[in-house]
Design a protein around this motif. Structure first.
Motif, PDB file in Angstrom:
ATOM      1  N   SER A   1      31.294  46.627  15.362  1.00  0.00           N
ATOM      2  CA  SER A   1      32.161  47.460  16.164  1.00  0.00           C
ATOM      3  C   SER A   1      31.602  48.226  17.494  1.00  0.00           C
ATOM      4  N   LEU A   2      30.335  48.174  17.679  1.00  0.00           N
ATOM      5  CA  LEU A   2      29.401  48.670  18.930  1.00  0.00           C
ATOM      6  C   LEU A   2      29.071  47.384  19.902  1.00  0.00           C
ATOM      7  N   ALA A   3      28.923  46.445  19.115  1.00  0.00           N
ATOM      8  CA  ALA A   3      28.158  45.231  20.179  1.00  0.00           C
ATOM      9  C   ALA A   3      28.604  44.156  19.534  1.00  0.00           C
TER      10      ALA A   3
ATOM     11  N   GLN B   1      26.134  61.077  14.958  1.00  0.00           N
ATOM     12  CA  GLN B   1      25.414  59.879  14.921  1.00  0.00           C
ATOM     13  C   GLN B   1      25.915  59.156  15.750  1.00  0.00           C
ATOM     14  N   LEU B   2      26.982  59.108  16.286  1.00  0.00           N
ATOM     15  CA  LEU B   2      27.614  58.008  17.542  1.00  0.00           C
ATOM     16  C   LEU B   2      26.638  57.982  18.509  1.00  0.00           C
ATOM     17  N   PRO B   3      26.201  59.050  19.124  1.00  0.00           N
ATOM     18  CA  PRO B   3      25.266  58.857  20.251  1.00  0.00           C
ATOM     19  C   PRO B   3      23.939  57.811  20.045  1.00  0.00           C
ATOM     20  N   LYS B   4      23.625  58.168  18.617  1.00  0.00           N
ATOM     21  CA  LYS B   4      22.312  57.252  18.179  1.00  0.00           C
ATOM     22  C   LYS B   4      22.573  55.943  18.139  1.00  0.00           C
ATOM     23  N   GLU B   5      23.810  55.597  17.447  1.00  0.00           N
ATOM     24  CA  GLU B   5      24.180  54.178  17.528  1.00  0.00           C
ATOM     25  C   GLU B   5      24.501  53.491  18.785  1.00  0.00           C
ATOM     26  N   LEU B   6      24.595  54.330  19.599  1.00  0.00           N
ATOM     27  CA  LEU B   6      24.924  53.897  20.991  1.00  0.00           C
ATOM     28  C   LEU B   6      23.720  53.558  21.773  1.00  0.00           C
TER      29      LEU B   6
END
Length: 111
Positions: A13-15, A75-80
């Motif tokens: 989803s992010l990469a 959590q999203l900023p940590k995942e990014l």
């Protein structure tokens, strides 16, 4: 890089993950690339998700998933943050050192 495949070998989803080779050594690498503009668009995406969930909760009182937004948002900023992910990968590798069943790739910080 000596080569960098434009076609990803894996996607999330992010990469997405691309295969590359180092110019100096020819070492084969897996390069994780964040989806374009994801960091910029994630704030708006979270707002839209929050509005959709709150609207559903208002219209359908038995729909109680607002807690999911409260879990995801911090959590999203940590995942990014791929540097954070790299540090966590190295910590996991140190804890699992010696277990031949598990392979955790090296993090090449210079890239």
């Amino acid at each position: 890089f000596d080569s960098f495949s434009p076609v990803p070998i894996a996607c999330a989803s992010l990469a997405q993950v691309h295969v590359a080779k180092l110019k100096d050594t020819g070492r084969k690498l897996a390069i994780k690339v964040q989806h374009r503009n994801l960091r910029e668009s994630s704030t708006g995406d979270m707002l839209a998700l929050r509005i959709a969930v709150r609207t559903a909760e208002y219209l359908f009182p038995e729909f109680t998933l607002g807690w999911v937004i409260e879990e995801i948002a911090p959590q999203l900023p940590k995942e990014l943050d791929f540097c954070n992910e790299g540090r966590n990968s190295e910590i996991a590798a140190s804890h699992l050192e010696g277990d031949d069943r598990i392979v955790i790739p090296d993090v090449l910080w210079q890239f």
